[in-house]
Design a protein around this motif. Structure first.
Motif, PDB file in Angstrom:
ATOM      1  N   ALA A   1      39.533  31.094 -12.547  1.00 21.94           N
ATOM      2  CA  ALA A   1      38.624  31.738 -11.595  1.00 21.94           C
ATOM      3  C   ALA A   1      38.313  30.820 -10.422  1.00 21.94           C
ATOM      4  N   ASP A   2      38.473  31.366  -9.210  1.00 22.17           N
ATOM      5  CA  ASP A   2      38.026  30.640  -8.014  1.00 22.17           C
ATOM      6  C   ASP A   2      36.578  31.024  -7.721  1.00 22.17           C
TER       7      ASP A   2
ATOM      8  N   PRO B   1      34.522  33.984  -9.327  1.00 30.81           N
ATOM      9  CA  PRO B   1      34.507  35.167 -10.191  1.00 30.81           C
ATOM     10  C   PRO B   1      33.412  36.154  -9.824  1.00 30.81           C
TER      11      PRO B   1
ATOM     12  N   GLY C   1      34.371  40.792 -13.200  1.00 33.11           N
ATOM     13  CA  GLY C   1      35.393  39.952 -13.806  1.00 33.11           C
ATOM     14  C   GLY C   1      34.856  39.180 -14.997  1.00 33.11           C
TER      15      GLY C   1
ATOM     16  N   LEU D   1      39.906  38.155 -14.537  1.00 37.43           N
ATOM     17  CA  LEU D   1      40.209  36.745 -14.787  1.00 37.43           C
ATOM     18  C   LEU D   1      41.318  36.696 -15.828  1.00 37.43           C
TER      19      LEU D   1
ATOM     20  N   CYS E   1      32.562  27.334 -11.323  1.00 35.47           N
ATOM     21  CA  CYS E   1      32.029  28.693 -11.420  1.00 35.47           C
ATOM     22  C   CYS E   1      30.706  28.770 -12.176  1.00 35.47           C
TER      23      CYS E   1
END
Length: 753
Positions: A520-521, A523, A527, A563, A636
């Motif tokens: 995840a960049d 999220p 997601g 994700l 995250c």
């Protein structure tokens, strides 16, 4: 045996028992005393429901506390924990402090060390062991209620491993196991190195039989006429017949829908047997039930309760179930139609038990499968209450002679199945092997096998090859996912493994979450909701007719939010599981977008208890995800924390600060926000009239909320509600019920209408 003859009890307890109406012990109770229950001896009591098992537990715990120890009472269900705590508090006059612990799996709860008796679920006790609660070393007595549930594939392994660990921590621990009558209670006693008391004695006579035609035929060949009129159902005739003698009925059916439908039909029967006072009591109770939730389920339950009937299943909220159970025990409600969960230990005795459905759907079996004999006998055991019923009756229903014969052979005359350990199943092993290594109970493969040798499974296994094979497969999985390090025979839990164990996660859930978070960049909430919904620790919503097409379309619309890789539609099982997780995640997103509970219940075909269950599980899993993201130093963490808070409070992002004030909740937060009170700080400074108006003139509620927000003077004396604020708030609520979230946050509600 008289209470005065019981050794080892605190002074005054025998007199208290006599004053409570216990002038003489039941035969099974007396036998436990003769075998040393109050002198520290371990014991398995395999006796019928209503034969005094709770008093056996109390005698063991009171004598243990009197010797200077601490007692632990393990139950299978949270509802049962609350019930038992209330029962045990009758010993407060003897300076016995009772504590309860059922949630927060990441805590050692050291305050429990000050309690004499602690009531907890087996999962909570397992988590206390994992978190190294030091007070467990002071235990002198542990009572395992419903110990026959070690046979349950879901709950059984936890109880089994927990008892083995407690005995390892305190080798001279007194273990008292309370069980239904099972075929191999001696095997359970051998496992626990305990004396066995096995008895079929009951204080109230229980007659079991089968209704066919116009009569019940009992196990001794006697009959009781219960004619069924033309167009009448046998269940209604049996309930009406019991009510003619002022007896209540408990009807077991195989599904929620059937429970609700049967209750509606029986309400017309029970209504004819109510007094005017009972009608008034039930009207008040129905209003309480309707106020618990805004859902159709709540309204439907209130409607049948007004007439003296009720339904009971897992889709109800905890408050619903509690209100129904209390009223049934008081005999205000005359009949309950329930799924089999009500037979699992909660105290709901009745004059007559009717097992209407003796088959239920089993996906693995591929159709309708007969219930286990032990489960039906547990239902039977609800019939007959000492001091209230002169007898109890348990009745199965047959439509023809062949079925009648089958029911006698399968249930009435049959012995319950032997209890068999389910520990060797891989899902159970994943969790418990990691915890055993992480908490220091074993540091080598041979040490693990040695520990497992103390379990019921080991005493029942013909050979050790299967167990060793499962252990090796699970260790390989834990190693591959970074939860344990292996150096030859040596096993060490990694930091990640320790965290996963303390969080009480299935390692497979943790692996899924870690993989998803690493991918995840930035999220999105959906997601993250989908990520936790596809773990083994979340029970996903089933896809119903038409759902596959609906959620396939949504899957592609929201593909960028997920994700992990979306499975191909040609991977039938994996894709279906992905869509089931998406349906569950969408429910969570709707909840966190402030969609009303009744709309959610209608849209997903669930009850308020299901919604609460999904929300609670998601909150726990997202909390675990936050811990894992912190442990792994991922970017995250903040996004996960916000998604967790939104699920916890059921609100959009802008309400998080307000909803965090105790006593506000999702609807009040929205009303306050639309009236211009947008934060906790605003609550401390806002005009009181505005706050009161947004809270619909409820002065005590407003004062409590202002106090919780830290306002110096929360008093509402001489304050009048601002009508404009009230109007703004009401308008906002109406808007919230129909408006959709931004396109990138939530699909159009029309997609699910």
């Amino acid at each position: 045996m008289n209470p005065a003859d019981i050794p080892g009890l605190p002074p005054g307890v025998p007199d208290f028992l006599v004053e409570s109406g216990i002038e003489e012990l039941y035969p099974p109770q007396a036998e436990t005393v003769e075998k040393g229950i109050t002198e520290g001896e371990s014991l398995v009591a395999s006796v019928p429901t209503a034969s005094g098992k709770t008093l056996v537990a109390e005698l063991a715990m009171l004598s243990s506390v009197h010797r200077g120890g601490t007692a632990l009472y393990i139950v299978p269900l949270r509802a049962l924990a609350s019930e038992k705590k209330a029962e045990f508090e009758r010993w407060a006059d003897f300076d016995i402090d009772v504590g309860i612990s059922t949630g927060n799996y990441e805590s050692s709860e050291e305050w429990l060390a000050s309690r004499d008796i602690v009531v907890a679920t087996s999962e909570k006790v397992d988590s206390l062991v994992r978190n190294g609660a030091p007070w467990l070393e002071d235990l002198t007595c542990v009572v395992a209620d419903e110990v026959h549930l070690v046979d349950d594939p879901n709950r059984g392994p936890t109880l089994e491993v927990t008892l083995a660990k407690l005995r390892r921590i305190t080798p001279d621990l007194q273990v008292v196991a309370l069980s239904a009558t099972v075929d191999n209670a001696d095997a359970v006693a051998d496992w626990l190195d305990a004396e066995l008391v096995k008895s079929d004695w009951r204080p109230v006579d229980l007659r079991t039989g089968v209704h066919f035609g116009d009569a019940i035929t009992f196990d001794d060949g006697e009959q009781r006429e219960v004619p069924v009129e033309k167009g009448e159902r046998p269940t209604a005739a049996l309930v009406d017949d019991a009510l003619d003698e002022e007896g209540s009925s408990l009807v077991f059916v195989n599904s929620r829908r059937n429970a609700e439908a049967a209750a509606r039909r029986l309400a017309d029967v029970t209504a004819d047997h109510l007094t005017d006072d009972e009608r008034d009591e039930l009207a008040t109770l129905a209003e309480e039930i309707a106020d618990v939730s805004d859902t159709e389920t709540s309204d439907d339950l209130a409607a049948v309760v007004r007439k003296g009937a009720a339904f009971h299943h897992a889709g109800l909220s905890a408050d619903h179930r509690s209100l129904v159970e209390d009223a049934f025990r008081d005999r205000t409600i005359k009949a309950i139609c329930a799924t089999p969960t009500l037979a699992a230990g909660v105290n709901t005795p009745s004059r007559r038990v009717i097992v209407r459905d003796w088959r239920r759907y089993d996906g693995e079996f591929g159709g309708m499968k007969p219930l286990e004999t032990l489960e039906v006998h547990q239902m039977f055991g609800r019939a007959g209450r000492p001091g209230r019923d002169p007898y109890g009756e348990a009745v199965l229903l047959a439509k023809d002679h062949d079925t009648m014969d089958e029911l006698f052979e399968r249930y009435v005359w049959a012995d319950p199945e032997p209890v068999q350990s389910k520990l060797a199943r891989e899902p159970a092993m994943r969790t418990h092997l990691l915890a055993t290594v992480a908490s220091g109970f074993a540091r080598t493969r041979s040490g693990l096998l040695d520990f497992l040798d103390r379990t019921l499974y080991a005493t029942q296994a013909d050979d050790t090859e299967r167990l060793e094979s499962v252990v090796d497969d699970v260790l390989a999985y834990l190693d591959a996912n970074g939860f344990v390090d292996r150096d030859g025979e040596e096993l060490t839990a990694t930091n990640l493994g320790h965290t996963v164990s303390r969080l009480y996660l299935d390692p497979m859930s943790a692996a899924e979450i870690v993989d998803g978070l690493r991918a995840a960049d930035d999220p999105t909430p959906l997601g993250l909701y989908h990520l936790v919904s596809r773990t083994p620790d979340m029970y996903e919503l089933y896809l119903k007719s038409g759902d596959r097409e609906t959620y396939t379309e949504l899957c592609y619309e929201r593909e960028s939010a997920f994700l992990g890789r979306v499975p191909s539609e040609f991977e039938d099982v994996r894709f279906e599981e992905w869509l089931s997780a998406l349906k569950t995640a969408k429910l969570l997103e709707d909840w966190a977008s402030e969609l009303d509970e009744d709309r959610i219940a209608e849209r997903y075909g669930v009850g308020p208890g299901d919604i609460r269950g999904k929300v609670d599980t998601a909150e726990w899993l997202l909390g675990a995800a936050e811990r894992l993201a912190t442990e792994l130093e991922l970017d995250c963490v903040v996004a996960v924390r916000e998604a967790k808070k939104r699920v916890e409070y059921g609100v959009r992002e802008e309400l998080l600060d307000l909803a965090g004030v105790r006593g506000i909740g999702r609807k009040r937060a929205r009303r306050l926000y639309e009236a211009g009170v947008e934060s906790r700080a605003d609550l401390r400074e806002a005009e009181k009239s505005v706050v009161l108006g947004a809270l619909r003139g409820r002065e005590r509620t407003a004062e409590r909320i202002l106090e919780n927000a830290g306002r110096r003077d929360p008093s509402m004396d001489a304050v009048s509600a601002d009508d404009e604020a009230a109007s703004d708030a009401d308008g906002a609520v109406a808007t919230e019920e129909t408006e959709t979230a931004d396109a990138d946050q939530q699909a159009s509600l029309g997609d699910f209408g």
